[in-house]
Design a protein around this motif. Structure first.
Motif, PDB file in Angstrom:
ATOM      1  N   CYS A   1      52.362  48.030  30.746  1.00  0.00           N
ATOM      2  CA  CYS A   1      51.315  47.950  31.695  1.00  0.00           C
ATOM      3  C   CYS A   1      51.538  48.567  33.262  1.00  0.00           C
ATOM      4  O   CYS A   1      50.559  49.621  33.694  1.00  0.00           O
ATOM      5  N   GLU A   2      51.970  48.153  34.035  1.00  0.00           N
ATOM      6  CA  GLU A   2      52.225  48.574  34.872  1.00  0.00           C
ATOM      7  C   GLU A   2      52.654  49.889  35.711  1.00  0.00           C
ATOM      8  O   GLU A   2      51.966  50.330  36.470  1.00  0.00           O
ATOM      9  N   ARG A   3      53.697  50.153  34.853  1.00  0.00           N
ATOM     10  CA  ARG A   3      54.103  51.409  34.969  1.00  0.00           C
ATOM     11  C   ARG A   3      53.339  52.562  34.450  1.00  0.00           C
ATOM     12  O   ARG A   3      53.378  53.670  35.004  1.00  0.00           O
ATOM     13  N   LEU A   4      53.008  51.962  33.141  1.00  0.00           N
ATOM     14  CA  LEU A   4      51.313  53.121  32.674  1.00  0.00           C
ATOM     15  C   LEU A   4      49.838  53.324  33.763  1.00  0.00           C
ATOM     16  O   LEU A   4      49.683  54.540  33.958  1.00  0.00           O
ATOM     17  N   GLN A   5      49.775  52.336  34.892  1.00  0.00           N
ATOM     18  CA  GLN A   5      48.974  52.621  35.856  1.00  0.00           C
ATOM     19  C   GLN A   5      49.007  52.917  36.254  1.00  0.00           C
ATOM     20  O   GLN A   5      48.204  53.276  37.801  1.00  0.00           O
TER      21      GLN A   5
ATOM     22  N   ARG B   1      44.457  41.005  32.288  1.00  0.00           N
ATOM     23  CA  ARG B   1      43.239  41.418  32.467  1.00  0.00           C
ATOM     24  C   ARG B   1      42.430  42.219  33.792  1.00  0.00           C
ATOM     25  O   ARG B   1      41.775  43.752  34.369  1.00  0.00           O
ATOM     26  N   MET B   2      44.116  42.177  35.254  1.00  0.00           N
ATOM     27  CA  MET B   2      44.214  42.928  36.217  1.00  0.00           C
ATOM     28  C   MET B   2      44.145  43.997  35.803  1.00  0.00           C
ATOM     29  O   MET B   2      43.829  45.522  36.475  1.00  0.00           O
ATOM     30  N   LEU B   3      44.761  44.451  35.007  1.00  0.00           N
ATOM     31  CA  LEU B   3      45.954  46.102  35.516  1.00  0.00           C
ATOM     32  C   LEU B   3      44.747  46.598  34.449  1.00  0.00           C
ATOM     33  O   LEU B   3      44.968  47.167  34.356  1.00  0.00           O
ATOM     34  N   GLY B   4      43.835  45.600  33.069  1.00  0.00           N
ATOM     35  CA  GLY B   4      42.945  46.219  32.607  1.00  0.00           C
ATOM     36  C   GLY B   4      41.782  46.951  33.347  1.00  0.00           C
ATOM     37  O   GLY B   4      40.503  48.068  32.761  1.00  0.00           O
ATOM     38  N   ASN B   5      41.621  46.377  33.974  1.00  0.00           N
ATOM     39  CA  ASN B   5      40.534  46.421  35.315  1.00  0.00           C
ATOM     40  C   ASN B   5      40.677  47.599  36.617  1.00  0.00           C
ATOM     41  O   ASN B   5      39.903  47.698  37.440  1.00  0.00           O
ATOM     42  N   ALA B   6      42.085  47.238  36.546  1.00  0.00           N
ATOM     43  CA  ALA B   6      42.293  48.364  37.520  1.00  0.00           C
ATOM     44  C   ALA B   6      42.323  49.809  37.073  1.00  0.00           C
ATOM     45  O   ALA B   6      42.257  50.518  35.688  1.00  0.00           O
ATOM     46  N   VAL B   7      42.656  50.817  38.629  1.00  0.00           N
ATOM     47  CA  VAL B   7      42.122  52.225  38.590  1.00  0.00           C
ATOM     48  C   VAL B   7      43.651  52.917  38.388  1.00  0.00           C
ATOM     49  O   VAL B   7      44.408  52.414  39.728  1.00  0.00           O
TER      50      VAL B   7
ATOM     51  N   VAL C   1      46.615  54.791  39.383  1.00  0.00           N
ATOM     52  CA  VAL C   1      47.216  55.175  40.994  1.00  0.00           C
ATOM     53  C   VAL C   1      46.981  56.807  41.177  1.00  0.00           C
ATOM     54  O   VAL C   1      46.567  57.552  42.115  1.00  0.00           O
ATOM     55  N   PRO C   2      47.860  57.568  39.402  1.00  0.00           N
ATOM     56  CA  PRO C   2      47.685  58.533  40.105  1.00  0.00           C
ATOM     57  C   PRO C   2      46.163  59.133  39.423  1.00  0.00           C
ATOM     58  O   PRO C   2      45.739  60.167  40.767  1.00  0.00           O
ATOM     59  N   VAL C   3      45.598  58.959  39.252  1.00  0.00           N
ATOM     60  CA  VAL C   3      44.356  59.107  38.902  1.00  0.00           C
ATOM     61  C   VAL C   3      43.467  58.867  40.853  1.00  0.00           C
ATOM     62  O   VAL C   3      42.687  59.795  40.962  1.00  0.00           O
ATOM     63  N   ALA C   4      43.684  57.912  40.700  1.00  0.00           N
ATOM     64  CA  ALA C   4      42.706  57.575  42.522  1.00  0.00           C
ATOM     65  C   ALA C   4      43.826  58.301  43.066  1.00  0.00           C
ATOM     66  O   ALA C   4      42.346  58.713  44.057  1.00  0.00           O
ATOM     67  N   GLU C   5      44.536  59.105  43.185  1.00  0.00           N
ATOM     68  CA  GLU C   5      44.762  59.883  44.462  1.00  0.00           C
ATOM     69  C   GLU C   5      44.399  61.280  43.247  1.00  0.00           C
ATOM     70  O   GLU C   5      44.195  62.263  45.305  1.00  0.00           O
ATOM     71  N   TRP C   6      44.563  61.459  41.833  1.00  0.00           N
ATOM     72  CA  TRP C   6      44.345  63.105  42.047  1.00  0.00           C
ATOM     73  C   TRP C   6      42.427  63.190  43.010  1.00  0.00           C
ATOM     74  O   TRP C   6      42.355  64.159  43.666  1.00  0.00           O
ATOM     75  N   ILE C   7      41.373  62.434  42.481  1.00  0.00           N
ATOM     76  CA  ILE C   7      40.364  62.049  43.138  1.00  0.00           C
ATOM     77  C   ILE C   7      40.381  62.352  44.327  1.00  0.00           C
ATOM     78  O   ILE C   7      39.540  63.089  45.181  1.00  0.00           O
ATOM     79  N   GLY C   8      40.984  61.809  45.233  1.00  0.00           N
ATOM     80  CA  GLY C   8      40.983  61.382  46.580  1.00  0.00           C
ATOM     81  C   GLY C   8      41.337  62.793  47.228  1.00  0.00           C
ATOM     82  O   GLY C   8      40.792  63.397  48.460  1.00  0.00           O
ATOM     83  N   LYS C   9      42.062  63.366  46.464  1.00  0.00           N
ATOM     84  CA  LYS C   9      42.273  64.894  46.639  1.00  0.00           C
ATOM     85  C   LYS C   9      41.596  65.736  46.602  1.00  0.00           C
ATOM     86  O   LYS C   9      41.535  66.773  47.494  1.00  0.00           O
TER      87      LYS C   9
END
Length: 64
Positions: free
Chosen positions: A14-18, A41-47, A49-57
């Motif tokens: 799950c961490e790798r997928l996120q 639970r934490m991973l399910g609530n996480a955004v 990383v690649p998606v957050a980077e893309w949005i920021g760019k």
């Protein structure tokens, strides 16, 4: 007998997928181990990383 069940992903998978490093959620800030259910639970609530980077760019492109 030839039938296959559905396998649950491990917390590391799950961490790798996120987009997180392996065992990113394995310990709290004091070094105490975190249960798998809390990790899921934490991973399910996480955004992711690649998606957050893309949005920021994309935001930076609009602002510039």
């Amino acid at each position: 007998s030839g039938s296959f069940g559905v396998r649950r992903l491990t917390p590391i998978e799950c961490e790798r997928l996120q987009g997180f490093p392996d065992n990113w959620t394995a310990q709290d800030v004091t070094g105490k181990a975190i249960s798998d259910s809390a990790r899921y639970r934490m991973l399910g609530n996480a955004v992711a990383v690649p998606v957050a980077e893309w949005i920021g760019k994309q935001i930076v492109k609009v602002v510039d």
